[in-house]
Design a protein around this motif. Structure first.
Motif, mmCIF file in Angstrom:
data_model
loop_
_atom_site.group_PDB
_atom_site.id
_atom_site.type_symbol
_atom_site.label_atom_id
_atom_site.label_comp_id
_atom_site.label_asym_id
_atom_site.label_seq_id
_atom_site.Cartn_x
_atom_site.Cartn_y
_atom_site.Cartn_z
ATOM 1 N N THR A 76 40.148 24.040 41.324
ATOM 2 C CA THR A 76 40.190 24.945 42.651
ATOM 3 C C THR A 76 40.919 25.994 43.317
ATOM 4 N N ALA A 77 40.290 26.975 44.152
ATOM 5 C CA ALA A 77 41.921 28.193 44.886
ATOM 6 C C ALA A 77 40.816 28.938 45.285
ATOM 7 N N VAL A 78 41.451 29.871 45.324
ATOM 8 C CA VAL A 78 40.953 31.371 45.821
ATOM 9 C C VAL A 78 41.911 32.122 45.081
ATOM 10 N N TYR A 79 40.282 32.682 44.233
ATOM 11 C CA TYR A 79 40.153 33.441 43.252
ATOM 12 C C TYR A 79 40.627 35.551 43.693
ATOM 13 N N TYR A 80 41.313 35.855 43.132
ATOM 14 C CA TYR A 80 41.662 37.158 43.801
ATOM 15 C C TYR A 80 41.758 37.993 42.624
ATOM 16 N N CYS A 81 40.622 39.254 42.424
ATOM 17 C CA CYS A 81 40.837 39.821 41.218
ATOM 18 C C CYS A 81 41.700 40.968 41.673
ATOM 19 N N ASN A 82 41.796 41.745 40.304
ATOM 20 C CA ASN A 82 43.620 43.247 40.781
ATOM 21 C C ASN A 82 42.786 44.127 39.865
ATOM 22 N N ILE A 83 43.214 45.468 40.096
ATOM 23 C CA ILE A 83 42.420 46.046 39.309
ATOM 24 C C ILE A 83 43.582 47.070 39.569
ATOM 25 N N ASN A 84 44.287 48.212 38.774
ATOM 26 C CA ASN A 84 45.904 49.094 38.788
ATOM 27 C C ASN A 84 44.695 50.155 38.530
ATOM 28 N N ALA A 85 44.240 51.083 38.891
ATOM 29 C CA ALA A 85 43.729 52.247 39.199
ATOM 30 C C ALA A 85 44.258 53.276 39.326
ATOM 31 N N ARG A 86 44.070 54.166 39.273
ATOM 32 C CA ARG A 86 44.389 55.504 39.841
ATOM 33 C C ARG A 86 43.698 56.431 40.709
ATOM 34 N N LEU A 87 43.832 57.258 42.004
ATOM 35 C CA LEU A 87 42.766 58.228 41.900
ATOM 36 C C LEU A 87 43.249 59.330 41.761
#
Length: 120
Positions: free
Chosen positions: A90-101
């Motif tokens: 049980t938790a708040v789940y966060y996604c993370n994306i390392n990206a380049r514009l």
């Protein structure tokens, strides 16, 4: 700019399954590592799983064998299949994306978070 939209959280009984999705939109030129983190009340945010652009995966020991991370590079989307859920997940789940514009340096982008609650 880049926006990450998460979906798939909710309430589930222990032993159940959920699938989280995180779609990135914007003028993305390239992506590197994509991952999921979680934060339970009163605790620090912790890494759950990551997947590199080459397909290498890494899992926290507490979820190994139960969770599976995957990604669709064409859609700039990362998924987290969670099976055998436990109340301690049980938790708040966060996604993370390392990206380049285009024309910009690499940067870590975060989703808004989605609540996962596992009842005993």
């Amino acid at each position: 700019q880049v926006q990450l939209v998460e979906s798939g959280g909710g309430l589930v009984q222990a032993g159940g399954s959920l699938r989280l999705s995180c779609a990135a939109s914007g003028s993305i030129f390239s992506t590197n590592v994509m991952g999921w983190f979680r934060q339970a009340p009163g605790k620090q945010r912790e890494l759950v799983a990551t997947e590199s652009s080459g397909g290498s995966t890494n899992y926290d020991t507490s979820v190994k064998g139960r969770f599976t991370i995957s990604r669709d590079n064409a859609k700039n989307t990362v998924y987290l299949q969670m099976n055998g859920l436990k109340p301690e997940d049980t938790a708040v789940y966060y996604c993370n994306i390392n990206a380049r514009l285009v024309g910009r340096p690499w940067y870590d982008y975060w989703g808004q978070g989605t609540q996962v609650t596992v009842s005993s």
